[in-house]
Design an enzyme around this catalytic site. Structure first.
Site, PDB file in Angstrom:
ATOM      1  N   ASP A  27      32.572  62.827  25.938  1.00 37.03           N
ATOM      2  CA  ASP A  27      31.889  64.296  26.286  1.00 37.03           C
ATOM      3  C   ASP A  27      30.572  64.110  25.662  1.00 37.03           C
ATOM      4  OD1 ASP A  27      32.587  63.765  23.318  1.00 37.03           O
ATOM      5  OD2 ASP A  27      32.234  66.002  22.669  1.00 37.03           O
ATOM      6  N   GLU A  50      36.241  50.033  27.447  1.00 40.92           N
ATOM      7  CA  GLU A  50      34.447  49.577  27.234  1.00 40.92           C
ATOM      8  C   GLU A  50      34.368  48.099  27.165  1.00 40.92           C
ATOM      9  OE1 GLU A  50      36.172  52.079  25.537  1.00 40.92           O
ATOM     10  OE2 GLU A  50      35.055  53.847  25.663  1.00 40.92           O
ATOM     11  N   HIS A 113      33.239  64.689  15.658  1.00 40.43           N
ATOM     12  CA  HIS A 113      34.160  63.682  16.117  1.00 40.43           C
ATOM     13  C   HIS A 113      33.240  62.129  16.379  1.00 40.43           C
ATOM     14  CE1 HIS A 113      32.832  65.451  19.876  1.00 40.43           C
ATOM     15  NE2 HIS A 113      33.110  64.500  20.354  1.00 40.43           N
ATOM     16  N   HIS A 114      34.045  61.163  16.212  1.00 40.42           N
ATOM     17  CA  HIS A 114      33.510  59.852  16.544  1.00 40.42           C
ATOM     18  C   HIS A 114      32.479  59.295  15.490  1.00 40.42           C
ATOM     19  CE1 HIS A 114      35.517  60.261  20.148  1.00 40.42           C
ATOM     20  NE2 HIS A 114      34.609  60.499  20.975  1.00 40.42           N
ATOM     21  N   GLY A 406      33.356  32.508  23.892  1.00 34.63           N
ATOM     22  CA  GLY A 406      34.602  32.100  24.192  1.00 34.63           C
ATOM     23  C   GLY A 406      35.531  33.277  23.998  1.00 34.63           C
ATOM     24  N   ASP A 433      47.331  33.290  31.634  1.00 35.54           N
ATOM     25  CA  ASP A 433      48.156  34.370  31.542  1.00 35.54           C
ATOM     26  C   ASP A 433      47.867  35.309  30.092  1.00 35.54           C
ATOM     27  OD1 ASP A 433      49.270  32.161  29.973  1.00 35.54           O
ATOM     28  OD2 ASP A 433      51.430  32.591  30.610  1.00 35.54           O
ATOM     29  N   ASN A 460      51.687  29.838  32.126  1.00 33.70           N
ATOM     30  CA  ASN A 460      52.245  28.736  31.514  1.00 33.70           C
ATOM     31  C   ASN A 460      52.900  29.233  30.319  1.00 33.70           C
ATOM     32  OD1 ASN A 460      49.924  29.280  30.035  1.00 33.70           O
ATOM     33  ND2 ASN A 460      48.977  27.338  30.692  1.00 33.70           N
ATOM     34  N   GLY A 462      52.221  31.499  27.887  1.00 32.85           N
ATOM     35  CA  GLY A 462      51.385  31.731  26.501  1.00 32.85           C
ATOM     36  C   GLY A 462      50.127  30.759  26.599  1.00 32.85           C
ATOM     37  N   GLU A 466      45.816  26.291  23.103  1.00 27.17           N
ATOM     38  CA  GLU A 466      46.081  26.636  21.456  1.00 27.17           C
ATOM     39  C   GLU A 466      47.360  25.849  20.936  1.00 27.17           C
ATOM     40  OE1 GLU A 466      43.351  29.116  20.654  1.00 27.17           O
ATOM     41  OE2 GLU A 466      44.826  29.976  19.348  1.00 27.17           O
TER      42      GLU A 466
HETATM   43  C1  LIG Z   1      39.219  37.585  22.020  1.00 27.23           C
HETATM   44  C2  LIG Z   1      39.747  36.205  21.546  1.00 27.23           C
HETATM   45  N1  LIG Z   1      40.966  36.291  20.763  1.00 27.23           N
HETATM   46  C3  LIG Z   1      41.637  34.858  20.635  1.00 27.23           C
HETATM   47  C4  LIG Z   1      41.183  33.665  21.057  1.00 27.23           C
HETATM   48  C5  LIG Z   1      41.633  32.520  20.649  1.00 27.23           C
HETATM   49  N2  LIG Z   1      41.968  31.797  21.903  1.00 27.23           N
HETATM   50  C6  LIG Z   1      41.402  30.743  22.725  1.00 27.23           C
HETATM   51  S1  LIG Z   1      42.119  30.277  23.916  1.00 27.23           S
HETATM   52  C7  LIG Z   1      43.632  31.534  23.575  1.00 27.23           C
HETATM   53  C8  LIG Z   1      44.775  31.174  24.619  1.00 27.23           C
HETATM   54  C9  LIG Z   1      44.290  31.210  25.954  1.00 27.23           C
HETATM   55  O1  LIG Z   1      45.531  31.323  26.526  1.00 27.23           O
HETATM   56  P1  LIG Z   1      45.497  31.428  28.147  1.00 27.23           P
HETATM   57  O2  LIG Z   1      44.699  32.296  28.692  1.00 27.23           O
HETATM   58  O3  LIG Z   1      47.020  31.662  28.600  1.00 27.23           O
HETATM   59  O4  LIG Z   1      45.014  30.053  28.691  1.00 27.23           O
HETATM   60  P2  LIG Z   1      45.949  28.584  28.970  1.00 27.23           P
HETATM   61  O5  LIG Z   1      47.498  28.719  28.506  1.00 27.23           O
HETATM   62  O6  LIG Z   1      46.010  28.362  30.480  1.00 27.23           O
HETATM   63  O7  LIG Z   1      45.453  27.697  28.119  1.00 27.23           O
HETATM   64  C10 LIG Z   1      43.298  31.908  22.426  1.00 27.23           C
HETATM   65  C11 LIG Z   1      44.234  32.979  22.101  1.00 27.23           C
HETATM   66  C12 LIG Z   1      39.645  33.776  21.752  1.00 27.23           C
HETATM   67  N3  LIG Z   1      39.062  32.898  22.071  1.00 27.23           N
HETATM   68  N4  LIG Z   1      39.330  35.004  22.044  1.00 27.23           N
HETATM   69 MG   LIG Z   2      48.536  30.453  29.117  1.00 23.64          MG
END
Ligand SMILES: Cc1ncc(C[n+]2csc(CCOP(=O)(O)OP(=O)(O)O)c2C)c(N)n1
Ligand SMILES: [Mg+2]
Length: 549
Positions: A27, A50, A113-114, A406, A433, A460, A462, A466
């Protein structure tokens, strides 16, 4: 003649080439957004969140030179701040405007607000202070001067700026811009420049072999053409992944993507064993340098940075990149050294067209082979970035990634921004993913603006990147299983070309179909094993794991 504060601001943004402003309304900001809608040459791009707006403005700015987002006070601006911080870290200039309670409300300290309900209206600006190079509050009559001040700073530092605008200030009348925005050229110290060129001359004359290593600051500080002149003097050259695309990777003297000790042998020896290494705009980070495993002696050689240069560790202040780089090129040209042997990069084996299960190595080889000079690749952190970064690109193909900040979820909205910034160049988004689950809703924004990027989503199961570092079977590296195929239509891209691939053969066919289908969004779900990682990541992950412990 007068204009309004909002119109003044928008005309300055136009002047910087901004044709799209990203954000979510509130608003407080609606009247400002009315002016955005009424301004010829500026299109409002309403994003789903955002954070997506901030990432999109960043992707836009990487292509066009400047970006902008408008958010609402508190709730909106804080949602964007991670994106703005990424732009700060990676030196992307943009303006974050947040529109808040009117000056009258501020004066009474009303619990509106906010806010946190304590009458403090400056709290969220303070949150932005550490991730912007300039910030201010717009008030009459000095709003135009404030706008000019923060924009000039953002351009000079290649960092974001932040402005808070109380909701009633936008409509105040002010004089229109009388002259173009002042651009501050970097300071040049003539004495240091002479001393620098003398030192370079001596160093170049005594060098038995010379090589160039370039990185992203070349792009941010606008010296790509000057870099091309330097390597055209006949020097073998490599690039750091964050600066990928600042050099022509098909040049016979291109030696590959340098990642410290994790580089391919040819690349590593070209860089590490050069008698004289000229580093141009290099800023190594752990993810681009194989965990700081560079083999060249720190401080040795010639180092050209945005505002200073160094020769064998001796600092020449105020000898900026725009001046030092052409000076080095002239001296290298004048010196007729030994003609270098072109580095022999090994080409990947011919594609395996059998129906074997899709592997990461095959995926990135096939994607990189399918690229042309008209593509702009956006690679998300994860296996996507590590897989594609080391592959050789065709001449002219662009690259956007965020290996320093990153923040996963960046890639998809950044592709939205980049695609709007240059509709003629097709974006190819490579995203995991896990990352996609953070900002997938901006696929709806992509569809709403009828944009046609190619999205390759690596399914893949997850957080594979990591898993490679720690906890291969830990529950925290799992994610919810989504029906990815159903998503484009659910998010508004009913006519998208959607394909799922499980084998090498299917991937090749899908990439062919994707590149043939230019009038629609293309969404390829590529299924790979949850432990499968590209070679570069495998090597890096071992080091990360050791450093973190
Ligand atoms: C905002 C944020 N949260 C958490 C992380 C930690 N992190 C880095 S890579 C990753 C996983 C990425 O997984 P995906 O996008 O599925 O890639 P792939 O499985 O192909 O490696 C995470 C959780 C980050 N870099 N940025
Ligand atoms: Mg993945």
């Amino acid at each position: 003649m007068t204009t309004t504060v909002t119109r003044y601001l928008l005309s300055r943004l136009r002047e910087l080439g901004v044709g799209h402003v990203f954000g979510v309304p509130g608003d407080y900001s609606l009247a400002v957004l009315d002016e955005v809608l009424d301004t010829p040459g500026i299109e409002w791009v309403g994003t789903a969140a955002e954070l997506g707006a901030a990432y999109a403005a960043d992707g836009y700015a990487r292509v066009k030179g400047f970006g902008a987002l408008v958010t609402t006070f508190g709730v909106g601006e804080l949602s964007a701040v991670n994106g703005v911080a990424g732009s700060y870290a990676e030196r992307v200039p943009l303006l974050h405007i947040t529109v808040g309670p009117s000056q009258a409300m501020e004066d009474t300290g009303a619990s509106v607000h906010h806010t946190a309900g304590d009458g403090d209206f400056t709290r969220f600006a303070r949150a932005h202070e550490s991730v912007t190079c300039a910030h201010g509050v717009l008030r009459a009559p000095d709003a135009p001067a404030e706008i000019d001040r923060v924009l000039t700073a953002a351009l000079a530092h290649r960092r974001p700026a932040y402005l808070r605008m109380p909701s009633d200030v936008g409509a105040l009348h002010v004089p229109p811009p009388r002259r173009p925005l002042v651009r501050v050229d970097p300071i040049v110290d003539p004495g240091n420049l002479v001393r620098f060129t003398d030192a370079v001359r001596r160093r170049v004359a005594s060098a038995e072999s010379t090589a160039v290593l370039a990185d992203y600051l070349v792009d941010r500080f606008g010296v790509r053409a000057e870099l091309a002149d330097l390597v055209a003097a006949g020097l073998p050259h490599a690039v750091v992944a964050m600066g990928k695309s600042v050099l022509d990777e098909r040049d016979p003297l291109f030696a590959g993507v340098y990642a410290g000790a994790l580089s391919d042998d040819v690349t590593r020896t070209t860089v590490d064993d050069a008698d004289l290494l000229i580093r141009v705009g290099v800023h190594l980070v752990d993810t681009t340098s194989g965990g700081f495993s560079q083999g060249y002696p720190d401080g040795a050689g010639i180092e050209l940075q945005p505002w200073e240069a160094r020769v064998d560790g001796e600092i020449f202040a105020d000898v900026p990149l725009a001046v030092s780089l052409p000076a080095v090129t002239e001296l290298v040209r004048a010196h007729h050294g030994v003609t270098p042997t072109p580095p022999r990069l090994t080409d990947p084996p011919p594609p395996d067209t059998t129906c074997s299960a899709l592997t990461q190595e095959f995926l990135w080889d096939a994607v990189s082979r399918s690229l042309t000079g008209e593509h702009l690749v956006i690679a998300e952190q994860g296996t996507s970035y590590f897989g594609i970064a080391s592959r050789r690109f065709p001449s002219g193909c662009g690259f956007i990634a965020q290996p320093l900040w990153g923040s996963i979820g960046y890639g998809l909205p950044a592709a939205l921004g980049a695609q709007l910034a240059d509709p003629a160049r097709r974006c190819v988004l490579l995203v995991g993913d896990g990352s996609a689950q953070l900002t997938i809703q901006e696929l709806g924004t992509i569809a709403r603006h009828d944009l046609h990027p190619v999205v390759v989503l690596v399914n893949n199961g997850g957080y594979t990147v990591e898993r490679a570092i720690h906890g291969p079977r830990a529950a925290y590296n799992d994610i919810a299983a989504w029906d990815w195929r159903a998503l484009p239509a659910a998010l508004g891209a009913e006519n998208a070309l959607v394909m799922t691939v499980r084998t090498n053969h299917e991937l090749l066919a899908a990439l062919d179909a994707a590149h043939a289908c230019t009038d629609r969004l293309v969404f390829i779900e590529a299924i790979t094993d949850l432990d499968d990682v590209p070679e570069l990541l495998r090597r890096l992950a071992e080091g990360v794991s050791i450093r973190n412990s």
